[in-house]
Write a protein that holds these residues in place. Structure first.
Motif, mmCIF file in Angstrom:
data_model
loop_
_atom_site.group_PDB
_atom_site.id
_atom_site.type_symbol
_atom_site.label_atom_id
_atom_site.label_comp_id
_atom_site.label_asym_id
_atom_site.label_seq_id
_atom_site.Cartn_x
_atom_site.Cartn_y
_atom_site.Cartn_z
ATOM 1 N N ALA A 191 -9.971 -2.953 -2.640
ATOM 2 C CA ALA A 191 -8.548 -2.727 -2.884
ATOM 3 C C ALA A 191 -8.391 -1.522 -3.795
ATOM 4 C CB ALA A 191 -7.915 -3.954 -3.537
ATOM 5 N N ILE A 192 -7.427 -0.674 -3.454
ATOM 6 C CA ILE A 192 -7.074 0.449 -4.330
ATOM 7 C C ILE A 192 -5.661 0.196 -4.844
ATOM 8 C CG2 ILE A 192 -6.697 2.939 -4.530
ATOM 9 C CD1 ILE A 192 -8.711 3.373 -2.283
ATOM 10 N N LEU A 193 -5.535 0.055 -6.153
ATOM 11 C CA LEU A 193 -4.228 -0.083 -6.806
ATOM 12 C C LEU A 193 -3.906 1.262 -7.442
ATOM 13 C CD1 LEU A 193 -1.785 -1.671 -7.958
ATOM 14 C CD2 LEU A 193 -3.266 -2.354 -9.868
ATOM 15 N N ASP A 194 -2.853 1.902 -6.963
ATOM 16 C CA ASP A 194 -2.499 3.248 -7.416
ATOM 17 C C ASP A 194 -1.287 3.157 -8.335
ATOM 18 O OD1 ASP A 194 -1.696 5.919 -7.687
ATOM 19 O OD2 ASP A 194 -2.281 6.435 -5.631
ATOM 20 N N ILE A 195 -1.521 3.353 -9.643
ATOM 21 C CA ILE A 195 -0.408 3.248 -10.604
ATOM 22 C C ILE A 195 0.013 4.612 -11.141
ATOM 23 C CG2 ILE A 195 -0.939 0.857 -11.219
ATOM 24 C CD1 ILE A 195 -2.141 1.942 -13.873
ATOM 25 N N ASP A 196 -0.484 5.688 -10.532
ATOM 26 C CA ASP A 196 0.049 7.014 -10.863
ATOM 27 C C ASP A 196 1.547 7.023 -10.520
ATOM 28 O OD1 ASP A 196 -1.033 10.127 -11.214
ATOM 29 O OD2 ASP A 196 0.757 9.992 -9.949
ATOM 30 N N TYR A 197 2.313 7.805 -11.269
ATOM 31 C CA TYR A 197 3.761 7.907 -11.058
ATOM 32 C C TYR A 197 4.123 8.371 -9.643
ATOM 33 C CZ TYR A 197 8.355 10.197 -11.384
ATOM 34 O OH TYR A 197 9.640 10.619 -11.159
ATOM 35 N N HIS A 198 3.244 9.191 -9.057
ATOM 36 C CA HIS A 198 3.512 9.715 -7.711
ATOM 37 C C HIS A 198 2.825 8.860 -6.645
ATOM 38 C CE1 HIS A 198 3.612 13.259 -10.484
ATOM 39 N NE2 HIS A 198 4.706 13.538 -9.792
ATOM 40 N N HIS A 199 3.406 8.835 -5.472
ATOM 41 C CA HIS A 199 2.752 8.162 -4.352
ATOM 42 C C HIS A 199 1.454 8.882 -3.986
ATOM 43 C CE1 HIS A 199 2.164 7.421 0.088
ATOM 44 N NE2 HIS A 199 2.113 6.208 -0.429
ATOM 45 N N GLY A 200 0.393 8.107 -3.727
ATOM 46 C CA GLY A 200 -0.896 8.698 -3.336
ATOM 47 C C GLY A 200 -0.932 8.915 -1.842
ATOM 48 N N ASN A 201 -0.208 9.914 -1.387
ATOM 49 C CA ASN A 201 -0.094 10.164 0.058
ATOM 50 C C ASN A 201 -1.452 10.387 0.722
ATOM 51 O OD1 ASN A 201 0.381 12.721 -1.612
ATOM 52 N ND2 ASN A 201 -0.213 13.571 0.383
ATOM 53 N N GLY A 202 -2.388 11.008 -0.006
ATOM 54 C CA GLY A 202 -3.703 11.267 0.574
ATOM 55 C C GLY A 202 -4.481 9.977 0.790
ATOM 56 N N THR A 203 -4.517 9.129 -0.230
ATOM 57 C CA THR A 203 -5.238 7.858 -0.109
ATOM 58 C C THR A 203 -4.619 7.001 0.984
ATOM 59 O OG1 THR A 203 -5.536 8.022 -2.514
ATOM 60 C CG2 THR A 203 -6.184 5.945 -1.460
ATOM 61 N N GLN A 204 -3.294 6.942 1.015
ATOM 62 C CA GLN A 204 -2.625 6.163 2.067
ATOM 63 C C GLN A 204 -3.049 6.663 3.448
ATOM 64 O OE1 GLN A 204 1.566 4.989 1.946
ATOM 65 N NE2 GLN A 204 1.904 5.993 3.919
ATOM 66 N N SER A 205 -2.995 7.962 3.656
ATOM 67 C CA SER A 205 -3.264 8.483 5.003
ATOM 68 C C SER A 205 -4.722 8.255 5.398
ATOM 69 C CB SER A 205 -2.860 9.956 5.110
ATOM 70 O OG SER A 205 -3.884 10.785 4.640
ATOM 71 N N ILE A 206 -5.640 8.338 4.429
ATOM 72 C CA ILE A 206 -7.064 8.146 4.744
ATOM 73 C C ILE A 206 -7.329 6.730 5.261
ATOM 74 C CG2 ILE A 206 -9.358 7.892 3.639
ATOM 75 C CD1 ILE A 206 -8.458 10.386 1.863
ATOM 76 N N PHE A 207 -6.677 5.736 4.665
ATOM 77 C CA PHE A 207 -6.995 4.348 5.015
ATOM 78 C C PHE A 207 -5.904 3.655 5.837
ATOM 79 C CE2 PHE A 207 -9.455 5.076 0.998
ATOM 80 C CZ PHE A 207 -10.710 5.032 1.581
ATOM 81 N N TYR A 208 -4.931 4.427 6.329
ATOM 82 C CA TYR A 208 -3.735 3.826 6.951
ATOM 83 C C TYR A 208 -4.054 2.945 8.155
ATOM 84 C CZ TYR A 208 1.306 3.578 7.573
ATOM 85 O OH TYR A 208 2.602 3.144 7.626
ATOM 86 N N GLY A 209 -5.077 3.304 8.921
ATOM 87 C CA GLY A 209 -5.401 2.554 10.136
ATOM 88 C C GLY A 209 -6.520 1.543 9.940
ATOM 89 N N ARG A 210 -6.840 1.215 8.691
ATOM 90 C CA ARG A 210 -8.016 0.368 8.428
ATOM 91 C C ARG A 210 -7.663 -0.883 7.636
ATOM 92 N NH1 ARG A 210 -12.550 4.577 6.328
ATOM 93 N NH2 ARG A 210 -13.288 2.614 5.427
ATOM 94 N N ASP A 211 -8.425 -1.952 7.893
ATOM 95 C CA ASP A 211 -8.202 -3.193 7.148
ATOM 96 C C ASP A 211 -9.296 -3.480 6.119
ATOM 97 O OD1 ASP A 211 -10.328 -3.912 8.721
ATOM 98 O OD2 ASP A 211 -9.296 -5.520 9.787
ATOM 99 N N ASP A 212 -10.274 -2.566 6.001
ATOM 100 C CA ASP A 212 -11.331 -2.800 5.001
ATOM 101 C C ASP A 212 -11.001 -2.168 3.650
ATOM 102 O OD1 ASP A 212 -11.626 -0.259 6.068
ATOM 103 O OD2 ASP A 212 -13.820 -0.348 6.219
ATOM 104 N N VAL A 213 -9.894 -1.434 3.579
ATOM 105 C CA VAL A 213 -9.386 -0.932 2.301
ATOM 106 C C VAL A 213 -7.892 -1.252 2.236
ATOM 107 C CG1 VAL A 213 -9.007 1.084 0.825
ATOM 108 C CG2 VAL A 213 -11.107 0.923 2.190
#
Ligand code: SP5
Ligand code: ZN
Length: 345
Positions: A191-213
């Motif tokens: 699990a990646i919990l992203d608490i930076d003020y900005h949305h982590g668009n890169g992390t989202q796009s990398i794992f968007y089609g996967r259920d292991d993250v």
């Protein structure tokens, strides 16, 4: 809490960034690391280890070969054209109806492999990028070996970087590389919990089609804040990844009460997912005084956030992302680490 760090970030410095009608010194600067290290030591966190060197294979599990070659060669190509002063940056971007694949010119590479004007290259940039990923992989290796909690104190940050795009001060997605490395080492779910003020668009796009993250992010709503084009609650994942992306956008000027409700929501989703490891993309640009952010969290609130995360009871890898209020950056970051450590006992 074992802290990992490298001094090789320091050469990534000296560029300017655009802020509305003027150029200002880059907010993402080397002194960020100095103030965080000082505050960590002051709060009694003295278990600080130098990062080890890794090869590029883990980076290439996340990023494309062409993109990684661009990161490595951008500055030398630019310098050959313009000399050692200044910094490399895109003049235009590969938009609709244009080539998305670069030719041999560094300008076309910048146009195809960056998405905004906040990823300058100078002579020390590539070494700093490598140091950040080495720091994160050193911390991930410690967790894979049974460590309970580690903090990768690194820069440049990573969560805006996707497989083949740099942007938002980010070049290589350190947290994503760590997640993939842990999976490759035998973990079933991260699990990646992203608490930076900005949305982590890169992390989202990398794992968007996967259920292991599982990607869960609390951030300023894209209706009013960068990166504007991603980070809505309706983005829940695709295909096998459906249900494994959780965006919790919040309005500008959010304070700890509403923030903590969103955090509780994210924590419950992570608990249900039962990951082997939790990676926290740790940004403290949610602080009220942050020059880049627009939330209203106070320094003391970061202790609460750290404690709330600790109660998940998971092996936890903190990876540094944003936070730019230099005077309070150290205190705010160390407070997350201290709040976490105290709640763990
Ligand atoms: C890792 C990270 O935190 N990257 C952030 C990149 C943000 N770049 C866009 C800056 C937009 C400036 N907005 C100023 C708002 C003033 N309240
Ligand atoms: Zn940020």
């Amino acid at each position: 809490m074992r802290i990992f760090h490298s001094e090789d970030h320091r050469g990534h410095a000296g560029a300017k960034e655009m802020r509305y009608d003027q150029f200002i010194p880059m907010c993402e600067s080397p002194d960020r690391m100095d103030t965080i290290l000082a505050a960590l030591r002051e709060q009694g966190h003295r278990d600080i280890t130098a990062a080890s060197a890794f090869d590029l294979a883990p980076v290439l599990r996340i990023h494309t070969p062409g993109f990684v070659e661009f990161l490595q060669t951008c500055w030398p190509l630019w310098e050959a054209e313009f000399g050692p002063k200044g910094f490399a940056t895109a003049y235009m971007f590969g938009m609709r109806g244009m080539d998305q694949v670069p030719n041999k010119s560094v300008h076309s590479m910048l146009s195809c492999y960056t998405f905004d004007v906040c990823v300058p290259f100078v002579a020390g940039t590539w070494k700093a990028i490598r140091s950040a990923v080495d720091t994160t992989l050193s911390a991930a290796t410690f967790i894979a070996g049974g460590g309970e909690a580690a903090f990768a104190l690194c820069r440049p940050p990573g969560h805006h970087a996707s497989a083949d795009l740099a942007g938002g001060y980010c070049y290589v997605n350190n947290a994503a590389v760590a997640a993939q490395t842990l999976l490759d080492g035998g973990s079933a779910r991260i699990a990646i919990l992203d608490i930076d003020y900005h949305h982590g668009n890169g992390t989202q796009s990398i794992f968007y089609g996967r259920d292991d993250v599982l990607y869960a992010s609390i951030h300023a709503t894209p209706e009013s804040e960068y990166p504007f084009l991603l980070g809505y609650a309706r983005e829940t994942g695709a295909g096998p990844g459906e249900g494994f992306n959780l965006n919790l956008p919040l309005p500008l000027r959010t304070t700890i009460t509403a923030y903590r409700s969103a955090l509780a929501h994210a924590v419950e989703r992570i608990r249900a997912y039962a990951p082997d490891v939790l990676i926290v993309s740790l940004g403290v640009d949610s602080f009220v005084g942050d020059p880049v952010g627009g939330f209203a969290l106070e320094s003391v609130d970061f202790l609460t956030i750290g404690a709330d995360i600790a109660r998940l009871g998971l092996p936890t890898l903190f990876v540094m992302e944003g936070g730019y209020a230099i005077a309070e950056l150290g205190l705010n970051t160390a407070n997350v680490i201290t709040g976490f450590s105290q709640a763990r006992g």
